[in-house]
Design a protein around this motif. Sequence first.
Motif, mmCIF file in Angstrom:
data_model
loop_
_atom_site.group_PDB
_atom_site.id
_atom_site.type_symbol
_atom_site.label_atom_id
_atom_site.label_comp_id
_atom_site.label_asym_id
_atom_site.label_seq_id
_atom_site.Cartn_x
_atom_site.Cartn_y
_atom_site.Cartn_z
ATOM 1 N N THR A 120 -14.315 -23.366 29.337
ATOM 2 C CA THR A 120 -13.433 -22.526 30.506
ATOM 3 C C THR A 120 -13.825 -20.472 30.488
ATOM 4 O O THR A 120 -13.311 -20.327 29.128
ATOM 5 N N VAL A 121 -14.279 -19.779 31.495
ATOM 6 C CA VAL A 121 -13.401 -17.950 30.900
ATOM 7 C C VAL A 121 -12.360 -17.726 30.575
ATOM 8 O O VAL A 121 -12.203 -17.063 29.292
ATOM 9 N N ALA A 151 -10.120 -16.894 23.144
ATOM 10 C CA ALA A 151 -10.893 -16.874 21.634
ATOM 11 C C ALA A 151 -11.584 -15.125 21.058
ATOM 12 O O ALA A 151 -11.423 -15.534 20.099
ATOM 13 N N ILE A 152 -11.847 -14.679 22.276
ATOM 14 C CA ILE A 152 -11.726 -13.352 21.627
ATOM 15 C C ILE A 152 -11.147 -12.124 21.732
ATOM 16 O O ILE A 152 -11.706 -10.608 21.519
ATOM 17 N N TYR A 208 -17.732 -7.923 17.179
ATOM 18 C CA TYR A 208 -18.780 -7.995 18.018
ATOM 19 C C TYR A 208 -19.371 -9.355 17.970
ATOM 20 O O TYR A 208 -19.718 -10.745 19.321
ATOM 21 N N ALA A 209 -19.355 -10.118 17.138
ATOM 22 C CA ALA A 209 -20.445 -11.217 16.016
ATOM 23 C C ALA A 209 -19.325 -12.950 17.363
ATOM 24 O O ALA A 209 -20.091 -13.812 17.392
ATOM 25 N N GLN A 210 -17.699 -12.286 17.181
ATOM 26 C CA GLN A 210 -17.254 -13.249 17.528
ATOM 27 C C GLN A 210 -17.357 -13.584 18.987
ATOM 28 O O GLN A 210 -17.310 -13.907 19.382
ATOM 29 N N MET A 211 -17.069 -12.020 19.518
ATOM 30 C CA MET A 211 -17.557 -12.352 21.275
ATOM 31 C C MET A 211 -18.784 -13.127 21.351
ATOM 32 O O MET A 211 -18.694 -13.978 22.273
ATOM 33 N N ILE A 212 -19.430 -12.569 20.561
ATOM 34 C CA ILE A 212 -21.478 -13.218 21.552
ATOM 35 C C ILE A 212 -21.408 -14.268 21.199
ATOM 36 O O ILE A 212 -22.063 -15.137 21.898
#
Length: 118
Positions: free
Chosen positions: A2-3, A9-10, A106-110
């Motif tokens: 879900t959103v 998570a980020i 950035y890597a975690q977010m993507i």
Amino acid sequence: MTVKECYDAIGANYEEIMGRLRTEERVKKFLLKVLSDKSYDLLIQSIEERNMEEAFRAAHTMKGVSQNLSLTRFYHSSNELAELLRDRHDYGADIEPVLEKVKEDYAQMIEQIRKLEG
């Protein structure tokens, strides 16, 4: 995913973005646009080329996007990098640890946005 799970998570602020955009559908629409944004690629290329002015512009764009989408963790690291690059003409070793944090965030977010896209 879900959103809300993606935002959790980020390290982003789900309540803030929902207050701004009101629906998960709208949040997801804009969050998925992050996947096609070229600012991160421009940042990395500009740093490699030691073009500090262009690197600043890329970091500043990432800061703005992350702030608008309440991507709190990424906002903090990209803001720190943008401020470090502001009015900077030369590359310095002090950039490396901040850049590494931006890369990590950035890597975690993507990764999580891709799961949301999934």
